[in-house]
Write an enzyme that holds these catalytic residues in place. Sequence first.
Site, PDB file in Angstrom:
ATOM      1  N   HIS A  91      89.698  11.520 -68.779  1.00 15.80           N
ATOM      2  CA  HIS A  91      90.515  11.505 -70.003  1.00 15.80           C
ATOM      3  C   HIS A  91      91.887  12.062 -69.654  1.00 15.80           C
ATOM      4  CE1 HIS A  91      90.886  12.682 -74.558  1.00 15.80           C
ATOM      5  NE2 HIS A  91      91.957  12.047 -74.105  1.00 15.80           N
ATOM      6  N   SER A 147      83.278   9.885 -85.147  1.00 19.53           N
ATOM      7  CA  SER A 147      84.051  11.108 -85.385  1.00 19.53           C
ATOM      8  C   SER A 147      85.524  10.817 -85.121  1.00 19.53           C
ATOM      9  CB  SER A 147      83.512  12.250 -84.519  1.00 19.53           C
ATOM     10  OG  SER A 147      82.190  12.604 -84.907  1.00 19.53           O
ATOM     11  N   GLY A 148      86.270  11.822 -84.632  1.00 16.49           N
ATOM     12  CA  GLY A 148      87.709  11.665 -84.490  1.00 16.49           C
ATOM     13  C   GLY A 148      88.121  10.518 -83.587  1.00 16.49           C
ATOM     14  N   HIS A 149      87.516  10.426 -82.395  1.00 18.76           N
ATOM     15  CA  HIS A 149      87.883   9.350 -81.471  1.00 18.76           C
ATOM     16  C   HIS A 149      87.466   7.988 -82.034  1.00 18.76           C
ATOM     17  CE1 HIS A 149      89.375   7.867 -77.739  1.00 18.76           C
ATOM     18  NE2 HIS A 149      88.204   7.450 -77.291  1.00 18.76           N
ATOM     19  N   GLY A 163      85.061  11.236 -77.073  1.00 16.36           N
ATOM     20  CA  GLY A 163      86.054  11.844 -76.205  1.00 16.36           C
ATOM     21  C   GLY A 163      85.485  12.696 -75.095  1.00 16.36           C
ATOM     22  N   HIS A 218     103.016   4.916 -60.161  1.00 17.56           N
ATOM     23  CA  HIS A 218     102.507   3.990 -59.151  1.00 17.56           C
ATOM     24  C   HIS A 218     101.443   4.611 -58.250  1.00 17.56           C
ATOM     25  CE1 HIS A 218     104.629   5.867 -55.732  1.00 17.56           C
ATOM     26  NE2 HIS A 218     105.508   6.212 -56.657  1.00 17.56           N
TER      27      HIS A 218
END
Length: 204
Positions: free
Chosen positions: A135, A7-9, A60, A126
């Site tokens: 995500h 799909s999209g990812h 995702g 950092h």
Amino acid sequence: MYIYGASGHGRVIIDLIESYEKIHGIFDDNPEKKEILGYPVLGPIPKNYVFKSSLFIAIGDNATRKRLALELSSRVRFANIIHDSAIFSKRAFLGSGCVVMEGAIIKVNCTLGDQVIINTGASVDHDCLIGDYVHIAPQATLCGGITVGEGSLIGANAIILPGVKIGKWCTIGAGSIVHQDIPDGHKWIGNKLILDPAPLIIVK
């Protein structure tokens, strides 16, 4: 490399790697998925399939990515992908199955867990500790010394101020500014905590 997800990812991952990495096969559990960007979709991964190379889970949704990673971890090695335009400190640490996309920045002494997505233009300063299955969406900014728990989603253009601790399976809305710690399973929208917690997802 093999890819799980059409799909999209999945399209994003193919676009990232196809100029330098041979794609051995693309899998997806949806029988309606037959083709993606000119590549055939092979269907679900057969139970006895023997992988000739590493696998990237291009999904995702954090909970789904965790479930699949746990199911497949004994059968295959998971690939990491870092785009050439990303800045990844030589003193940062990376788990397995992660992607760091175009223009993203990971600074010194950061640790990324397994199956983490650092999306386009996100900045992780950092000494941040990013848990498994997190995500970080496009253009999100994490200042120094932040902890993000397993499975949490940091929305696009969100800003997390220094030293904040975000619990497991939290959701930070797009454009939010987070200035205090967030308990497990909660949502933060704009500049405040949503008191009615989201269900805490536990995947075994």
